[in-house]
Design a protein around this motif. Sequence first.
Motif, short mmCIF file in Angstrom:
data_model
loop_
_atom_site.label_atom_id
_atom_site.label_comp_id
_atom_site.label_asym_id
_atom_site.label_seq_id
_atom_site.Cartn_x
_atom_site.Cartn_y
_atom_site.Cartn_z
N THR A 113 0.84 -1.18 0.00
CA THR A 113 0.00 0.00 0.00
C THR A 113 0.89 1.24 0.00
N LYS A 114 0.35 2.33 -0.48
CA LYS A 114 1.11 3.57 -0.54
C LYS A 114 1.30 4.13 0.86
N VAL A 115 2.53 4.42 1.22
CA VAL A 115 2.82 4.94 2.55
C VAL A 115 2.68 6.45 2.55
N SER A 116 1.96 6.98 3.53
CA SER A 116 1.88 8.42 3.74
C SER A 116 2.94 8.79 4.78
N LEU A 117 4.05 9.36 4.30
CA LEU A 117 5.14 9.70 5.22
C LEU A 117 4.72 10.76 6.23
N ASP A 118 3.89 11.70 5.80
CA ASP A 118 3.40 12.73 6.73
C ASP A 118 2.61 12.09 7.87
N HIS A 155 -12.31 0.06 8.83
CA HIS A 155 -12.62 1.08 7.82
C HIS A 155 -12.09 0.78 6.42
N ASP A 156 -11.55 -0.40 6.21
CA ASP A 156 -11.07 -0.82 4.88
C ASP A 156 -9.88 -0.02 4.36
N ARG A 157 -9.16 0.59 5.24
CA ARG A 157 -7.91 1.28 4.85
C ARG A 157 -7.05 1.45 6.09
N PRO A 158 -5.73 1.43 5.90
CA PRO A 158 -4.84 1.69 7.04
C PRO A 158 -4.70 3.20 7.24
N ILE A 159 -4.05 3.59 8.31
CA ILE A 159 -3.80 5.02 8.52
C ILE A 159 -2.51 5.44 7.83
N THR A 160 -1.42 4.73 8.07
CA THR A 160 -0.13 5.13 7.48
C THR A 160 0.18 4.40 6.18
N GLY A 161 -0.33 3.20 5.99
CA GLY A 161 -0.02 2.42 4.80
C GLY A 161 1.33 1.73 4.87
N LEU A 162 1.97 1.77 6.03
CA LEU A 162 3.28 1.15 6.21
C LEU A 162 3.19 -0.36 6.00
N SER A 163 4.22 -0.95 5.40
CA SER A 163 4.28 -2.40 5.22
C SER A 163 4.85 -3.06 6.48
N TYR A 164 4.27 -4.20 6.84
CA TYR A 164 4.73 -4.97 7.99
C TYR A 164 5.02 -6.40 7.53
N TYR A 165 6.02 -7.02 8.16
CA TYR A 165 6.46 -8.34 7.74
C TYR A 165 6.40 -9.33 8.90
N HIS A 166 6.24 -10.62 8.54
CA HIS A 166 6.18 -11.68 9.53
C HIS A 166 7.59 -11.94 10.06
N ASN A 167 7.83 -11.48 11.27
CA ASN A 167 9.07 -11.72 11.98
C ASN A 167 8.79 -12.70 13.09
#
Length: 261
Positions: free
Chosen positions: A93-98, A137-149
């Motif tokens: 997803t597109k990350v919103s850096l702000d 709400h069907d959308r993230p807030i920041t759009g940051l990617s997370y990985y299975h650690n």
Amino acid sequence: MGTFSDNLAKFRHQVGYTQKELANQIGITRTTYIKLERGLKSPTLDQINQLAKCLDVGIDYMIGSKAVDGNKPPKEAVELAEKINQKNHKLATKVSLDKLEAVLLYVLGKVGSQPNIGQTVIYKILYFIDFDFYEKHDRPITGLSYYHNHFGPTPGSTFNQLTASLIDAGKLQIVKTKFHDKPQIKYLANADPDLTSLTGQELVHIDEVLDRLSHKTASQISDYAHWDTPWVVTKPGQRIDYQLSKYRTDLTSVMPPEDEL
């Protein structure tokens, strides 16, 4: 050992609570409690902990096969995760850096000074902020990617790039300390967040996540994340797809029960 529902009824009778009294103790409706006691609904981890505390019994004595089976990932989630893996899914997803900067500095300003809040807890709080919001709400807030650690969801390289830029700008400081004699990496905010990129709804949501999770230690919040369907069905090292939040079990779902809608 009996099932969770059998144990719950047995210990409630031993202590002398009515169903309504015990429901009030843990902040749920009597209708929801009855479903727990009849085995019609699986408990969340927080509910298990609260019930064990109220009934003064060990968690091991509370949990039976029903509670364990209740966390089995839905078949649809497993199938979706397999499709994502087969396609070598790399699109994020597109990350919103702000927004990411605002959320990080806001979280640190609210709870960053707590001794339990180190890097691991921050990682998990950001994950639940995004995935809980997506579930609702069907959308993230920041759009940051997370990985299975192995230790739970971990943010991708964008997070490290942002923190590096915040350090260069004098807005963030990272220090090494200890918590319970264990090494801890701690983030310290040197600037107030610019909240203009966040909506009122998003800020209320962030506060709700902090109220629910910011008291947990790194070990506790990692254990909690290990029950979350998106992490469970994603292969190690793979990106956790936001769509998987729609298949959570009652243990980590933030959607209200049907009888409370």
